[in-house]
Write a protein that holds these residues in place. Structure first.
Motif, mmCIF file in Angstrom:
data_model
loop_
_atom_site.group_PDB
_atom_site.id
_atom_site.type_symbol
_atom_site.label_atom_id
_atom_site.label_comp_id
_atom_site.label_asym_id
_atom_site.label_seq_id
_atom_site.Cartn_x
_atom_site.Cartn_y
_atom_site.Cartn_z
ATOM 1 N N PHE A 1 -16.421 -23.309 23.709
ATOM 2 C CA PHE A 1 -15.175 -22.658 23.283
ATOM 3 C C PHE A 1 -14.503 -21.997 24.493
ATOM 4 N N PHE A 2 -15.338 -21.396 25.351
ATOM 5 C CA PHE A 2 -14.838 -20.739 26.566
ATOM 6 C C PHE A 2 -14.246 -21.767 27.525
ATOM 7 N N VAL A 3 -15.001 -22.845 27.765
ATOM 8 C CA VAL A 3 -14.557 -23.880 28.716
ATOM 9 C C VAL A 3 -13.343 -24.643 28.158
ATOM 10 N N GLY A 4 -13.290 -24.780 26.823
ATOM 11 C CA GLY A 4 -12.194 -25.518 26.178
ATOM 12 C C GLY A 4 -10.821 -25.011 26.563
ATOM 13 N N SER A 5 -10.725 -23.705 26.869
ATOM 14 C CA SER A 5 -9.412 -23.150 27.216
ATOM 15 C C SER A 5 -8.952 -23.609 28.610
ATOM 16 N N PHE A 6 -9.848 -24.299 29.351
ATOM 17 C CA PHE A 6 -9.447 -24.807 30.670
ATOM 18 C C PHE A 6 -9.174 -26.313 30.652
ATOM 19 N N ILE A 7 -9.445 -26.954 29.502
ATOM 20 C CA ILE A 7 -9.193 -28.393 29.419
ATOM 21 C C ILE A 7 -7.763 -28.592 28.917
ATOM 22 N N HIS A 8 -6.900 -28.950 29.835
ATOM 23 C CA HIS A 8 -5.487 -29.110 29.484
ATOM 24 C C HIS A 8 -5.189 -30.556 29.115
ATOM 25 N N ILE A 9 -4.433 -30.703 28.035
ATOM 26 C CA ILE A 9 -4.097 -32.033 27.527
ATOM 27 C C ILE A 9 -2.578 -32.202 27.587
ATOM 28 N N PRO A 10 -2.110 -33.291 28.223
ATOM 29 C CA PRO A 10 -0.654 -33.442 28.355
ATOM 30 C C PRO A 10 0.045 -33.710 27.016
ATOM 31 N N VAL A 11 1.167 -33.038 26.827
ATOM 32 C CA VAL A 11 2.050 -33.300 25.676
ATOM 33 C C VAL A 11 3.459 -33.373 26.246
ATOM 34 N N GLY A 12 3.956 -34.587 26.438
ATOM 35 C CA GLY A 12 5.278 -34.771 27.042
ATOM 36 C C GLY A 12 5.306 -34.161 28.437
ATOM 37 N N PRO A 13 6.342 -33.382 28.750
ATOM 38 C CA PRO A 13 6.432 -32.811 30.102
ATOM 39 C C PRO A 13 5.497 -31.610 30.323
ATOM 40 N N THR A 14 4.960 -31.056 29.252
ATOM 41 C CA THR A 14 4.113 -29.872 29.383
ATOM 42 C C THR A 14 2.659 -30.213 29.000
ATOM 43 N N SER A 15 1.800 -29.186 28.913
ATOM 44 C CA SER A 15 0.423 -29.447 28.486
ATOM 45 C C SER A 15 -0.061 -28.301 27.598
ATOM 46 N N VAL A 16 -1.052 -28.606 26.768
ATOM 47 C CA VAL A 16 -1.639 -27.574 25.897
ATOM 48 C C VAL A 16 -3.141 -27.548 26.157
ATOM 49 N N HIS A 17 -3.785 -26.440 25.778
ATOM 50 C CA HIS A 17 -5.236 -26.445 25.884
ATOM 51 C C HIS A 17 -5.856 -26.398 24.490
ATOM 52 N N LEU A 18 -7.050 -26.958 24.371
ATOM 53 C CA LEU A 18 -7.702 -27.035 23.072
ATOM 54 C C LEU A 18 -8.206 -25.663 22.631
ATOM 55 N N VAL A 19 -8.205 -25.427 21.315
ATOM 56 C CA VAL A 19 -8.737 -24.170 20.772
ATOM 57 C C VAL A 19 -10.218 -24.378 20.407
#
Lengths: 202, 218
Positions: A46-64
């Motif tokens: 859960f802690f590491v998940g906040s550093f895994i960024h996933i691209p969404v169009g021009p920006t990116s989100v991180h998993l919860v």
């Protein structure tokens, strides 16, 4: 997804903090010694998940990843998420001490929905299972976004529009988390089915 | 100046509680924050940019409160409360690592179940972090470029799954090694993080802040 320090009103902070603390204490009570390694592992994921960024169009989100934590741990998701939030607050100043209870409530309570949906998914097969695995990831994030917006809206009418904006910002995360969870649970079910069994609770 | 983790955690928690419930921020409320930042002036460059980055989200919240909630005073209150607390936590913990926090909570005599879980989580973060780095590099070698498509999401899901499988194996090995050494759900650390003279200074500052805020001296 974290609520920052200084944003919420005192009554909201106290009530959600007390609820989050009570549920975490119950989660610790439910956690047997045999469950410790798995809970700690999910906490660190859960802690590491906040550093895994996933691209969404021009920006990116991180998993919860609260759906995944809930699906694997059930009620033990409360201590797991609490430990990760404590470390994030101390190391990166995400969230904080006064909002810890609120953040636990916002992220760990919906994880229980993930647990229910995942158990349901394991009893089905085919397309129905894929859909339920998708929902295991997306529904907890959706509920977390709803809870987050609710606690913001309860903190005063001045924060209504902030609550709406923050909910809208989470819509891409809800969908992406569902898609990733769908493939992830299918993978784990094939490669490491023992990992998804939860028989260690008190 | 160095602080012990236990003193840092305690002071940061108390100061956060003092500030988070304030309905009006006066210059007197910033005495503790200013004092801690002054004591930690040597690592200011390390946490200054982090605070700036963290402020992006709070600026968004303040902007919506100001523009749509039509309350400039409340927007300013949120901004000040947040920055005072974040400056103190960033300054107090800028030279500490995750293991220091474990010793801090252990010294503060928090329940064993919590400290043991924290200890294991800290160990596994290292394991998961190393595994993630390895797998990300192997993806890079294979010229994987993340895009907004199903292939990327599927690859990342499998990466997460593999990360869990490998980490679980290593985590189980660690647990078994600890059990062999007599672990039964409780840890007895031999090393402690000592208290420093700066802890007395920071505690005195906190008491002074408490008197200023609630004693009506300001």
């Amino acid at each position: 997804m974290h609520i920052s320090e200084g944003v919420l009103s005192a009554p909201v902070l106290i009530s959600t903090g007390a609820a989050g603390a009570a549920l975490t204490v119950f989660g610790f009570y439910k956690m047997k010694t045999e469950m410790l390694a798995k809970t700690a592992l999910m906490s660190s994921l859960f802690f590491v998940g906040s550093f895994i960024h996933i691209p969404v169009g021009p920006t990116s989100v991180h998993l919860v990843l609260n759906g995944l934590v809930g699906a694997v741990l059930g009620f033990c998701a409360f201590p797991a998420i609490m430990v990760a939030l404590v470390l994030q607050a101390l190391m990166f100043q995400f969230g904080g001490f006064t909002t810890l209870g609120t953040n636990i409530l916002v992220m760990a309570l919906p994880a229980l929905a993930g647990y229910g949906l995942f158990r349901l998914g394991m009893k089905t097969a085919g397309t129905k299972r894929w859909i339920l695995f998708f929902l295991t990831g997306s529904v907890p994030v959706f509920l977390s976004a709803v809870l987050l917006s609710t606690v913001l809206a309860l903190s005063g009418s001045r924060l209504y529009d902030t609550a709406k904006a923050i909910f809208l910002m989470h819509i891409p995360v809800i969908i992406i988390e569902g898609v990733v969870s769908m493939y992830l649970f299918n993978f784990l079910n094939k490669v490491y089915p023992d990992f998804l069994r939860t028989e260690y609770e008190n | 100046m160095k602080f012990s983790p236990a003193a840092g955690i305690f002071c940061a928690a108390v100061y956060s509680c003092i500030i988070a419930f304030r309905q009006q921020i006066t210059p007197a409320d910033a005495v503790f924050a200013a004092g801690v930042m002054l004591l930690r002036v040597n690592c200011l460059p390390r946490y200054f940019f982090r605070i700036l980055k963290l402020n992006l989200m709070i600026l968004f919240i303040c902007a919506t409160v100001y523009l749509f909630g039509d309350d400039a005073q409340h927007a300013l209150l949120i901004f000040l409360r947040y920055n005072l607390i974040v400056c103190v936590t960033a300054a107090l913990f800028c030279e500490m690592n995750a293991t220091d926090f474990y010793y801090g909570f252990y010294t503060l005599k928090l329940p064993h179940k919590f400290t043991v879980l924290l200890f294991f989580a800290i160990k596994y973060i290292e394991i998961i972090g190393n595994e993630y780095e390895k797998m990300r590099n192997s993806l890079k070698i294979r010229n994987f470029k993340p895009r907004t498509d199903t292939f990327t999401y599927k690859t990342l899901a499998y990466l997460l799954g593999m990360l869990l499988v490998r980490s679980m194996n290593r985590a189980q090995a660690l647990t078994q090694a600890m059990k062999m050494r007599g672990f039964s759900g409780r840890l007895y650390p031999f090393n402690f993080r000592p208290f420093f003279p700066a802890d007395v200074v920071v505690a005195a500052l906190l008491v002074f802040q408490f008197v200023l805020t609630f004693g009506g001296l300001a």
